[in-house]
Design a protein around this motif. Structure first.
Motif, PDB file in Angstrom:
ATOM      1  N   GLY A  46       0.804  -1.227   0.000  1.00 51.57           N
ATOM      2  CA  GLY A  46       0.000   0.000   0.000  1.00 51.57           C
ATOM      3  C   GLY A  46       0.825   1.260   0.000  1.00 51.57           C
ATOM      4  N   ASP A  47       1.940   1.285   0.753  1.00 50.55           N
ATOM      5  CA  ASP A  47       2.786   2.479   0.808  1.00 50.55           C
ATOM      6  C   ASP A  47       3.435   2.757  -0.543  1.00 50.55           C
ATOM      7  N   GLN A  48       3.857   1.697  -1.217  1.00 49.51           N
ATOM      8  CA  GLN A  48       4.467   1.875  -2.539  1.00 49.51           C
ATOM      9  C   GLN A  48       3.437   2.407  -3.536  1.00 49.51           C
ATOM     10  N   LYS A  49       2.221   1.895  -3.463  1.00 46.03           N
ATOM     11  CA  LYS A  49       1.151   2.347  -4.348  1.00 46.03           C
ATOM     12  C   LYS A  49       0.809   3.806  -4.065  1.00 46.03           C
ATOM     13  N   LYS A  50       0.757   4.182  -2.791  1.00 45.19           N
ATOM     14  CA  LYS A  50       0.453   5.555  -2.416  1.00 45.19           C
ATOM     15  C   LYS A  50       1.535   6.508  -2.930  1.00 45.19           C
ATOM     16  N   TYR A  51       2.797   6.128  -2.779  1.00 47.26           N
ATOM     17  CA  TYR A  51       3.899   6.950  -3.258  1.00 47.26           C
ATOM     18  C   TYR A  51       3.828   7.126  -4.776  1.00 47.26           C
ATOM     19  N   GLU A  52       3.552   6.038  -5.479  1.00 42.59           N
ATOM     20  CA  GLU A  52       3.445   6.107  -6.939  1.00 42.59           C
ATOM     21  C   GLU A  52       2.303   7.034  -7.358  1.00 42.59           C
ATOM     22  N   ALA A  53       1.186   6.969  -6.650  1.00 47.25           N
ATOM     23  CA  ALA A  53       0.042   7.823  -6.975  1.00 47.25           C
ATOM     24  C   ALA A  53       0.375   9.292  -6.722  1.00 47.25           C
ATOM     25  N   GLN A  54       1.107   9.587  -5.637  1.00 47.02           N
ATOM     26  CA  GLN A  54       1.491  10.963  -5.353  1.00 47.02           C
ATOM     27  C   GLN A  54       2.434  11.510  -6.417  1.00 47.02           C
ATOM     28  N   VAL A  55       3.407  10.710  -6.818  1.00 50.05           N
ATOM     29  CA  VAL A  55       4.354  11.136  -7.847  1.00 50.05           C
ATOM     30  C   VAL A  55       3.617  11.404  -9.153  1.00 50.05           C
ATOM     31  N   GLN A  56       2.713  10.525  -9.517  1.00 50.30           N
ATOM     32  CA  GLN A  56       1.944  10.690 -10.747  1.00 50.30           C
ATOM     33  C   GLN A  56       1.074  11.942 -10.688  1.00 50.30           C
ATOM     34  N   HIS A  57       0.473  12.199  -9.536  1.00 56.32           N
ATOM     35  CA  HIS A  57      -0.380  13.382  -9.375  1.00 56.32           C
ATOM     36  C   HIS A  57       0.433  14.663  -9.571  1.00 56.32           C
ATOM     37  N   PHE A  58       1.614  14.736  -8.960  1.00 60.67           N
ATOM     38  CA  PHE A  58       2.422  15.939  -9.093  1.00 60.67           C
ATOM     39  C   PHE A  58       2.980  16.106 -10.499  1.00 60.67           C
ATOM     40  N   GLN A  59       3.246  15.012 -11.183  1.00 57.82           N
ATOM     41  CA  GLN A  59       3.708  15.111 -12.571  1.00 57.82           C
ATOM     42  C   GLN A  59       2.583  15.589 -13.487  1.00 57.82           C
ATOM     43  N   ASP A  60       1.379  15.111 -13.234  1.00 63.86           N
ATOM     44  CA  ASP A  60       0.243  15.498 -14.069  1.00 63.86           C
ATOM     45  C   ASP A  60      -0.180  16.949 -13.838  1.00 63.86           C
ATOM     46  N   ASN A  61      -0.030  17.449 -12.613  1.00 68.14           N
ATOM     47  CA  ASN A  61      -0.522  18.780 -12.262  1.00 68.14           C
ATOM     48  C   ASN A  61       0.578  19.826 -12.144  1.00 68.14           C
ATOM     49  N   LYS A  62       1.713  19.577 -12.727  1.00 62.36           N
ATOM     50  CA  LYS A  62       2.813  20.529 -12.668  1.00 62.36           C
ATOM     51  C   LYS A  62       2.465  21.739 -13.526  1.00 62.36           C
ATOM     52  N   GLN A  63       2.515  22.919 -12.928  1.00 57.11           N
ATOM     53  CA  GLN A  63       2.176  24.146 -13.638  1.00 57.11           C
ATOM     54  C   GLN A  63       3.438  24.759 -14.244  1.00 57.11           C
ATOM     55  N   PRO A  64       3.406  25.129 -15.502  1.00 59.32           N
ATOM     56  CA  PRO A  64       4.586  25.777 -16.093  1.00 59.32           C
ATOM     57  C   PRO A  64       4.745  27.194 -15.543  1.00 59.32           C
ATOM     58  N   ALA A  65       5.959  27.669 -15.514  1.00 51.89           N
ATOM     59  CA  ALA A  65       6.237  29.029 -15.056  1.00 51.89           C
ATOM     60  C   ALA A  65       5.812  30.006 -16.141  1.00 51.89           C
ATOM     61  N   ARG A  66       4.747  30.730 -15.887  1.00 52.96           N
ATOM     62  CA  ARG A  66       4.218  31.643 -16.899  1.00 52.96           C
ATOM     63  C   ARG A  66       4.971  32.966 -16.930  1.00 52.96           C
ATOM     64  N   VAL A  67       5.528  33.379 -15.817  1.00 53.21           N
ATOM     65  CA  VAL A  67       6.186  34.682 -15.753  1.00 53.21           C
ATOM     66  C   VAL A  67       7.408  34.722 -16.656  1.00 53.21           C
ATOM     67  N   ALA A  68       8.177  33.655 -16.656  1.00 47.97           N
ATOM     68  CA  ALA A  68       9.408  33.646 -17.459  1.00 47.97           C
ATOM     69  C   ALA A  68       9.101  33.646 -18.950  1.00 47.97           C
ATOM     70  N   SER A  69       7.977  33.073 -19.364  1.00 53.77           N
ATOM     71  CA  SER A  69       7.683  32.969 -20.789  1.00 53.77           C
ATOM     72  C   SER A  69       6.882  34.154 -21.323  1.00 53.77           C
ATOM     73  N   ASN A  70       6.230  34.916 -20.449  1.00 46.23           N
ATOM     74  CA  ASN A  70       5.389  36.023 -20.892  1.00 46.23           C
ATOM     75  C   ASN A  70       6.078  37.357 -20.562  1.00 46.23           C
ATOM     76  N   PRO A  71       6.523  38.111 -21.556  1.00 49.87           N
ATOM     77  CA  PRO A  71       7.241  39.358 -21.276  1.00 49.87           C
ATOM     78  C   PRO A  71       6.375  40.405 -20.576  1.00 49.87           C
ATOM     79  N   ASP A  72       5.061  40.435 -20.869  1.00 49.04           N
ATOM     80  CA  ASP A  72       4.187  41.413 -20.211  1.00 49.04           C
ATOM     81  C   ASP A  72       4.110  41.141 -18.709  1.00 49.04           C
TER      82      ASP A  72
END
Length: 99
Positions: A46-72
Motif C-alpha cells: 500500500g505504501d508503494q502504491k500511495k507513493y506512486e500515486a502521489q508522484v503521478q499526481h504531481f507530474q500530471d498537475n505541474k504548472q509551467p512558469a508563466r512569468v518567465a515565458s510572458n514578457p508582459d
C-alpha cells in the motif's frame, strides 16, 4: 500486468487459498495473491502504491512558469517589485513599526 499460467497458493504466509488462473501478479512485489489479498493495501504494498500515486499526481498537475515565458507579466512583476522596494525605502528610519 503479468498473468501466470499455473495455479498456486497465495503468497501471504497465513493464507492457504488457491490463486485463480488469470489473477494478475503484484507489480510492486511480483508475487501472486488470492482474491482476498490482491489489493495492495491488504498484502503490504500500500505504501508503494500511495507513493506512486502521489508522484503521478504531481507530474500530471505541474504548472509551467508563466512569468518567465510572458514578457508582459515579467514587466509587471519587475514594476511591482521596484514599486514595493521604493515604498520601503521612503519610510523614515527613526520610527519603528508596531506589530
Amino acid at each position: 500486468i503479468f498473468f501466470r499460467t499455473m495455479p498456486s497458493n497465495c503468497a501471504l504466509a497465513s493464507c492457504t487459498d488457491t490463486v485463480l488462473l488469470g489473477t494478475p501478479v503484484c507489480r510492486f512485489c511480483s508475487k501472486l495473491y488470492c482474491l482476498k489479498h490482491l489489493q495492495y493495501e491488504v498484502h503490504g504494498c500500500g505504501d508503494q502504491k500511495k507513493y506512486e500515486a502521489q508522484v503521478q499526481h504531481f507530474q500530471d498537475n505541474k504548472q509551467p512558469a508563466r512569468v518567465a515565458s510572458n514578457p508582459d507579466l515579467k514587466g509587471k512583476l519587475h514594476a511591482k517589485l521596484s514599486e514595493k522596494s521604493n515604498q520601503r525605502a521612503r519610510k523614515p528610519p527613526g520610527k519603528a513599526q508596531k506589530r
